[in-house]
Write a protein that holds these residues in place. Structure first.
Motif, short mmCIF file in Angstrom:
data_model
loop_
_atom_site.label_atom_id
_atom_site.label_comp_id
_atom_site.label_asym_id
_atom_site.label_seq_id
_atom_site.Cartn_x
_atom_site.Cartn_y
_atom_site.Cartn_z
N THR A 281 18.47 -23.90 6.48
CA THR A 281 19.47 -23.71 7.55
C THR A 281 19.94 -22.26 7.59
O THR A 281 20.12 -21.68 8.67
N LEU A 285 19.73 -19.92 10.84
CA LEU A 285 20.88 -19.23 11.43
C LEU A 285 20.67 -17.71 11.44
O LEU A 285 21.11 -17.02 12.36
N GLN A 288 18.47 -17.10 14.39
CA GLN A 288 19.21 -17.29 15.63
C GLN A 288 20.13 -16.10 15.91
O GLN A 288 20.25 -15.65 17.05
N SER A 294 20.11 -20.26 20.15
CA SER A 294 20.73 -21.43 19.53
C SER A 294 19.69 -22.51 19.21
O SER A 294 20.04 -23.63 18.86
N THR A 321 21.61 -25.59 17.28
CA THR A 321 23.01 -25.51 16.87
C THR A 321 23.95 -26.04 17.93
O THR A 321 23.74 -25.84 19.13
N MET A 330 26.06 -29.02 10.07
CA MET A 330 24.73 -28.59 10.49
C MET A 330 23.72 -28.79 9.37
O MET A 330 22.60 -29.25 9.60
N LEU A 446 30.61 -23.52 13.96
CA LEU A 446 29.64 -22.47 14.27
C LEU A 446 30.21 -21.47 15.28
O LEU A 446 29.79 -20.31 15.32
#
Length: 612
Positions: A281, A285, A288, A294, A321, A330, A446
């Protein structure tokens, strides 16, 4: 096993002969009066099985490598193992083959002989606890992955052997995937330990972790079709730019990651799958944030549960996300996705390539968690207890999460032709900062996370710099061993000297054909020496500035030595022995210092010999 392809030696044109001899040296088979030490006996086309690794649409590249760890109980003598391995290779032309790009095609070249036993590491780990043995094996396997096999020059495999306990051994075989079924380890063990061969006959035949154990049913297609529906464009890797230059593998270890291990263990509750989900994760992220997206998808190599066949499996992971979710929420979602996807991933590399179809070009890197599955215990059958698979030449970046003696580590194997100087270090640092922010903002949404991550990256970047590498001549001059040496001699030594960075678990082995003096510019290394029975045992620990291999000056040295990096990182300066000896005549103080140093080391060896 690779089948024998058609012999095309007589069909090679004069122009192609020149190309081949430029790589392998003069060859009598092409009419040369001289012959290089790499004597070619034949040149072959490729079988359909081999061509599958070289085609444009191949699911695996020719750089696919397989690492198998075998544990067995019995009798093992290094000299006998080396002899039987040499015999096996001489009887099997496939094991004496390399693959050479010849204009618009690839051919397989077979050499008359190769020396696979010359650089085998035989390491004695007896007397250590099971945890220390496991840590040493994991560390060596991680280091071994950082050393790519050369497709052009056989052998396309290598061994390391560890004495782990009373009559218990571990063998690590690293081999290119194209030859993965061409070397029968059981046959080799039977020849090395004939008395235990009968016992091994009664043991179940080795069956490597299956990659084709699940049929691609409609249910499997439907699952992956839904998960990968409407995929976004492939996320760009920060600092990456394709250049079209030949692949050149380099390694980088992200420092300080072990500092997060305790917090990661707390957040994951000790569950390896949750541990993986947090790291995956964090990577998602990070991508992203870099791509202002996203929705991202990346490729994960994860351990397959033993009830599902063991080994590793390829799992595409989708991260979409939701601004209202917390960071922890998440991660929970990614954890559930991993558990749901794993059973459907047992279709093998080719099967996953078929399922992805044109979408397999969606990945330009992967994350590997293969070590998180652990391995089985030793058996008299000498079965494979762990397997790692990686395909570096198929992608410009692979990130390997490992457990080493010093703690958790992330190793980045990358194509250095595609990243600018300092680029991979910055990429790794930005990933670390994303992980750091995730762990301290676990309960934040987030919506709050991304602005704080951006601010953190901006503030921290001002304190981070990636300077140019220190010139070799400066490193040489800083070594106390060369105090008082003239600038002219230092320049001569530096002209062909090479400064390299090594990481924990890396082994430095002397080269017999091109001897070099190794000086430890920075770090710590355990020096190892063969005491006469073929096994490398601990000699001492070398610190900053140490000369690691003084026996290199002996013209016919019979002792085998090596050195293992035991600090997180080490910088080693390699100086050709010819250059060093040439300078000695012009530098009497240096000659005296070298002479006294060797005498002192000989006294140490003698004392150790008396003690044993």
């Amino acid at each position: 096993m690779v089948e024998e392809a058609r012999n095309i030696t007589e069909e090679i044109t004069p122009e192609e002969q020149k190309i081949i001899q430029k790589e392998y040296g003069p060859q009598k088979c092409f009419g040369s009066r001289l012959e290089w030490k790499e004597k070619l006996v034949s040149i072959h086309g490729l079988t359909e099985e081999e061509m599958a690794f070289f085609g444009q649409n191949a699911s695996d590249s020719a750089g696919l490598s397989v690492q198998r760890l075998y544990k067995f109980q019995g009798t093992f003598v290094p000299v006998r193992f080396a002899r039987e391995l040499q015999r096996l290779v001489q009887d099997n032309p496939i094991l004496r083959s390399g693959y050479f790009p010849l204009r618009d095609r690839v051919v397989r070249v077979v050499v008359q002989e190769t020396q696979p036993a010359a650089n085998i590491v035989y390491r004695n780990l007896t007397g250590q606890s099971s945890l220390e043995v496991d840590a040493a094996l994991y560390g060596y396997m991680a280091a071994d992955m950082r050393c790519p096999l050369d497709l052009v020059r056989p052998p396309l495999f290598r061994f390391a052997v560890f004495h782990t306990g009373k009559d218990e051994y571990a063998i690590l075989l690293t081999i290119l995937g194209i030859l993965r079924d061409s070397l029968d380890i059981r046959r080799l063990l039977d020849e090395v330990d004939p008395q235990a061969a009968a016992t091994r006959e009664t043991a179940p035949k080795e069956k490597p972790p299956s990659e084709e154990s699940l049929q691609i049913t409609e249910t499997v297609r439907r699952y992956w079709g839904q998960l990968l529906m409407n995929l976004p464009p492939m996320p760009a890797l920060p600092y990456y730019a394709a250049t079209g230059r030949p692949f050149s593998q380099k390694a980088y270890r992200l420092p300080g990651l072990e500092a997060y291990e305790e917090l990661l263990a707390e957040k994951s509750g000790g569950n390896p799958d949750m541990f993986m989900s947090i790291l995956q994760t964090a990577w998602g992220l990070f991508l992203q944030h870099a791509n202002h997206s996203s929705d991202t998808c990346c490729c994960v190599m994860a351990p397959l549960e033993k009830r599902l066949g063991g080994g590793q499996t390829i799992i595409p992971v989708r991260l979409r996300t939701n601004p209202g979710l917390t960071v922890g929420g998440m991660v929970e979602g990614q954890f559930r996705q991993l558990l749901a996807s794993r059973p459907y991933s047992r279709v093998g590399r080719k099967g996953m390539g078929e399922l992805l179809g044109g979408r397999r070009k969606m990945f330009n890197h992967f994350l590997s968690f293969g070590e998180f599955g652990g391995y089985a215990q030793a058996s008299s059958g000498g079965a494979a207890v762990m397997e790692n698979v990686w395909d570096m030449q198929g992608m410009p970046l692979g990130v390997y999460f490992l457990f080493l003696p010093s703690g958790m580590a992330a190793i980045f194997l990358y194509d250095e032709s595609c990243f600018p100087p300092g680029g991979i270090e910055r990429l790794a640092w930005e990933f670390e900062m994303t992980l750091h922010q995730m762990l301290i903002l676990w309960d934040s949404t987030l919506t709050d996370f991304h602005p704080k991550l951006a601010a953190s990256l901006s503030d921290s970047e001002r304190a981070v710099s990636y300077g140019e590498e220190e010139p070799v001549e400066s490193v040489l001059a800083a070594l106390s061993f060369f105090d008082g040496v003239s600038e002219a001699s230092l320049r001569r030594l530096a002209a062909h000297a090479v400064l390299s960075v090594h990481y924990e678990g890396d082994y430095v082995l002397p080269e017999s054909d091109k001897p070099k003096l190794f000086f430890l510019a920075e770090g710590q290394m355990a020096r190892l020496m063969d005491s006469g029975n073929g096994w490398l045992n601990m000699l001492d620990v070398a610190m900053d500035g140490a000369w690691i291999n003084e026996t290199v000056l002996l013209p016919k040295c019979k002792s085998k030595s090596a050195a293992e990096v035991i600090s997180e990182e080490a910088r080693i300066l390699a100086i050709p022995a010819d250059d060093f000896e040439a300078v000695l005549g012009a530098e009497p103080p240096l000659m005296r210092r070298a002479f006294l140093h060797v005498l002192k080391e000989m006294e140490k060896y003698e004392r150790r010999w008396v003690e044993t």
